[in-house]
Design a protein around this motif. Sequence first.
Motif, PDB file in Angstrom:
ATOM      1  N   VAL A  75     -14.821 -50.290  -8.351  1.00 43.80           N
ATOM      2  CA  VAL A  75     -16.134 -50.443  -8.383  1.00 43.80           C
ATOM      3  C   VAL A  75     -17.275 -50.107  -9.298  1.00 43.80           C
ATOM      4  N   SER A  97      -9.696 -57.365  -4.696  1.00 40.71           N
ATOM      5  CA  SER A  97     -10.661 -55.687  -4.398  1.00 40.71           C
ATOM      6  C   SER A  97     -11.805 -55.845  -4.231  1.00 40.71           C
ATOM      7  N   ASN A 101     -13.435 -53.221  -1.658  1.00 44.58           N
ATOM      8  CA  ASN A 101     -14.450 -52.544  -1.914  1.00 44.58           C
ATOM      9  C   ASN A 101     -15.225 -51.931  -0.556  1.00 44.58           C
TER      10      ASN A 101
END
Length: 318
Positions: A75, A97, A101
């Motif tokens: 992140v 991701s 995320n």
Amino acid sequence: MKRLLLVLMLALSLMSLSVAPAMAKDFPARNVKIIVPFAPGGAVDFTCRLIADVAKDYFDGKKVIVQNMPGGGAVIGQTYVAKARPDGYTMLGYTSSVVNNPLTKKTAYTYKSFQPVAMYCFDPEVVVVPAKSEYQTLNDLLEAAKAHKLTVATAGFSTSHHIAALVLEQKSGAKFSFIHNQSAAMQIQQLMGGHVDLGFMSAGEAMGYMKDGSLRVLGIMQKERNAKFPDVPTFNESDVDIQWGTFRGLAVPAKTPAEAVTYLETAMEKVVNDPKFTEAMGKAGYPVVFRGASDFEEYVEGVAKVMQEILPTLKGRK
């Protein structure tokens, strides 16, 4: 006064229109950076550094610099690129991701905050066990996982490897208990130390560990057997219809000028076709698959759709 203000605003607008093409034409005027949102040593880090090494021949004398920015399951690095100036000089090591995320965590971005530039690798998923594992075959593992929960080490919650395990649960009746780590390196340590029953990795990541005997690959999630893993059965051979894999690519912040995106896409296609790149990727076990910006964007949309379907399961399992 109002008339003067209108004249000044019109002049500024005309200046911006005249400057934009010149900036695009001169791109790149300085070095380009790739932010890898993972710790050093993983597949994204390795492949992005290989890109940087080869790219110097295709970026008009400019360098491509790799910077690791791990944390938060990717992140931190993804947020940095999403908020970066959309000028083409900051790229992201782009994986699933980016889709996962925002669906599972509180983020300041979504996958639409990025403009895909190019996919350079698609890597099928494999299931691995420690070298001294009692599970010798894929069928052994699946039968055990149906009888009682097996522990799974992941490289992070909501990563493509975590998703692969959840999909396998749905399709096979297996039951897993997850141990989520902050990096692929930590996942490997748990597996090699025999602290967990199994793990999910991309085939390219697993190849080196398979060759040196530290991990054993029991199954691969693709339709037919992989030529580089000829002795590893597919899940289809165990009557589990599942195909899954990891994509790796590059993206820039949304609203990056089309001219810059086109330049980066074209340069990446040259990198991917460079013998130095293809040979190094092949030796490391990473399959080279190129998709341009529009095809890559369409592919990501498909991944997002699958993720939306599995989201209820993902939210309920950590």
